[in-house]
Design an enzyme around this catalytic site. Structure first.
Site, PDB file in Angstrom:
ATOM      1  N   ASP A 125     -95.265  82.653 -28.906  1.00 42.53           N
ATOM      2  CA  ASP A 125     -96.085  81.732 -28.111  1.00 42.53           C
ATOM      3  C   ASP A 125     -96.764  80.688 -28.993  1.00 42.53           C
ATOM      4  OD1 ASP A 125     -95.450  82.960 -25.714  1.00 42.53           O
ATOM      5  OD2 ASP A 125     -97.057  84.444 -25.922  1.00 42.53           O
ATOM      6  N   ASP A 174     -99.755  76.679 -24.903  1.00 42.17           N
ATOM      7  CA  ASP A 174     -98.603  77.318 -24.263  1.00 42.17           C
ATOM      8  C   ASP A 174     -99.115  78.265 -23.187  1.00 42.17           C
ATOM      9  OD1 ASP A 174     -95.697  78.085 -24.181  1.00 42.17           O
ATOM     10  OD2 ASP A 174     -96.564  80.036 -24.650  1.00 42.17           O
ATOM     11  N   GLU A 209     -97.702  71.935 -21.410  1.00 47.65           N
ATOM     12  CA  GLU A 209     -96.348  71.752 -20.893  1.00 47.65           C
ATOM     13  C   GLU A 209     -96.438  71.368 -19.431  1.00 47.65           C
ATOM     14  OE1 GLU A 209     -94.456  75.642 -21.207  1.00 47.65           O
ATOM     15  OE2 GLU A 209     -96.420  76.399 -21.802  1.00 47.65           O
ATOM     16  N   CYS A 257     -86.687  82.129 -37.070  1.00 48.17           N
ATOM     17  CA  CYS A 257     -85.685  81.075 -37.149  1.00 48.17           C
ATOM     18  C   CYS A 257     -84.434  81.587 -37.863  1.00 48.17           C
ATOM     19  CB  CYS A 257     -86.258  79.871 -37.881  1.00 48.17           C
ATOM     20  SG  CYS A 257     -85.083  78.535 -38.038  1.00 48.17           S
ATOM     21  N   CYS A 270     -88.431  73.810 -38.955  1.00 51.63           N
ATOM     22  CA  CYS A 270     -87.285  72.994 -39.347  1.00 51.63           C
ATOM     23  C   CYS A 270     -86.607  72.299 -38.171  1.00 51.63           C
ATOM     24  CB  CYS A 270     -86.255  73.836 -40.115  1.00 51.63           C
ATOM     25  SG  CYS A 270     -85.369  75.006 -39.057  1.00 51.63           S
ATOM     26  N   CYS A 292     -83.997  78.697 -41.103  1.00 54.40           N
ATOM     27  CA  CYS A 292     -84.874  78.679 -42.287  1.00 54.40           C
ATOM     28  C   CYS A 292     -85.666  79.967 -42.464  1.00 54.40           C
ATOM     29  CB  CYS A 292     -85.838  77.483 -42.224  1.00 54.40           C
ATOM     30  SG  CYS A 292     -87.151  77.672 -41.007  1.00 54.40           S
ATOM     31  N   CYS A 349     -87.417  75.878 -33.552  1.00 47.57           N
ATOM     32  CA  CYS A 349     -88.215  76.259 -34.717  1.00 47.57           C
ATOM     33  C   CYS A 349     -89.161  75.122 -35.052  1.00 47.57           C
ATOM     34  CB  CYS A 349     -87.311  76.566 -35.907  1.00 47.57           C
ATOM     35  SG  CYS A 349     -88.217  76.750 -37.453  1.00 47.57           S
TER      36      CYS A 349
END
Ligand code: ZN
Length: 366
Positions: free
Chosen positions: A328, A148, A232, A318, A302, A321, A299
């Site tokens: 990051d 990232d 990315e 999250c 999940c 969950c 997340c």
């Protein structure tokens, strides 16, 4: 502007043919080696071809003292003695070069093809392009990793590790402002102004060398230690275009975007990606770029995606969950997952086919 008058092209050969005439009309042109002049015309020709093919904007003139560089294309005309740290160039003769000592000294390998001499601040650099056959690298062993790229923590890995890209240190932004102010106050054309400009240029040079060094170290470490690297696919250009807009449609958030632009350019996302791509080929790991949309809101645990999952810049929690993580690191894990899933990568470049050629470009300081 021949092309605007329907006369489409003045090519490389036509321009070379004009050189002798130019030398008669403008005597100082004779001082430069003619090979270098031809190479400059070749670059110009390439710039126009890029423009006509829609790959680049219309070529503009270089500013004097900016990007000063020239190239010697003929290996018969130059000679490099890396043991004695000397370089022979047409018209210049033997030039002493500063090469590192011991294991830091650069040794040429392969067949020299050309030498480019360029200037950065008060230093001249000679960069020798060599051609050599490289055997296919052994595939790198090591866990896949997601990367990232962020503004606060520069390079965050899915393993939780952080690699820093160094830029301005604390207090140096004030020094930069002081140098810029000092230059602005000097009288145009004065010797003091020249000195102030040199001081500012040297400061910029140091920062850029520091940044380049840390980026190289980070990307080499990644490419050597991970079999798969997923980043990315940030469109840096789109991210850094000004938010200002124009008079008819003024942009919003101008000041905030300006700050972000500076931060993004400061860590050089595009350069990190470029280095990862070619170093993965060198060392035998696989490079994948994926669409980063919503990787920072999703997340990893999940899959619940919600902007409210991220209460602050650094924290991810999250709402479905309760999974908590550094924001990051969570994004890097999502990026890795996207890169290993079927059919999602937008750009892949694996290890090169065997017997591939690669050019190394050792730089020695003159
Ligand atoms: Zn969750």
């Amino acid at each position: 502007m021949a092309w605007r008058h329907g006369q489409h092209s003045i090519g490389f050969a036509a321009q070379c043919a004009e050189l002798p005439g130019l030398k008669e009309a403008v005597p100082w042109v004779c001082e430069a080696p003619s090979h270098c002049l031809q190479q400059t015309l070749r670059d110009l020709d390439q710039a126009f071809q890029n423009f006509f093919a829609g790959r680049a904007a219309y070529p503009v003139f270089h500013k004097k003292y900016q990007n000063d560089a020239f190239r010697f294309p003929d290996p018969k005309q130059f000679q490099v003695l890396d043991v004695q740290a000397r370089l022979k160039l047409p018209k210049l003769g033997w030039v002493r070069i500063l090469n590192g000592k011991g294991r830091h000294a650069l040794k040429l390998s392969g067949k020299p093809k050309s030498i480019t001499v360029s200037r950065e601040g008060k230093y001249w650099f000679a960069s020798v392009l060599c051609e050599l056959e490289i055997p296919k690298p052994e595939p790198v062993q090591g866990p896949p990793v997601g990367v990232d790229l962020g503004v606060v923590q520069t390079v965050t890995l899915s393993t939780g590790e952080v690699l820093h890209v160094l830029g301005l240190r604390k207090g140096e932004d004030r020094k930069l402002a002081r140098l810029q102010r000092s230059l602005a106050r000097k009288k145009k054309g004065s010797r003091n102004r020249k000195r102030a400009r040199a001081r500012l240029a040297h400061f910029h040079l140091r920062i850029s060398h520091r940044r380049r060094d840390s980026i190289h170290k980070a990307t080499t470490k990644l490419a050597k230690n991970h079999s798969l690297i997923v980043v990315e696919d940030l469109r840096v250009k789109a991210m850094t275009t000004s938010a200002r807009g124009n008079i008819e449609a003024p942009g919003r958030n101008v000041k905030a975007k300006g700050g972000l632009n500076r931060a993004i350019l400061n860590v050089a996302f595009g350069e990190i990606r470029r280095q990862l791509e070619y170093k993965c080929q060198w060392y035998g790991s696989t490079f994948v770029a994926v669409n980063p949309a919503r990787t920072s809101q999703r997340c990893w645990n999940c899959g619940h995606t919600d902007a409210r999952n991220r209460p602050s810049q650094a924290v991810f929690r999250c709402r479905s969950c309760g999974y908590g993580e550094n924001a990051d690191v969570n994004a890097a894990k999502n990026i890795l997952e996207r890169g290993t899933a079927e059919g999602t990568p937008v750009a892949v470049c694996g290890a090169m086919p065997s017997g591939g050629r690669r050019s190394r470009n050792p730089r020695a300081q003159a």
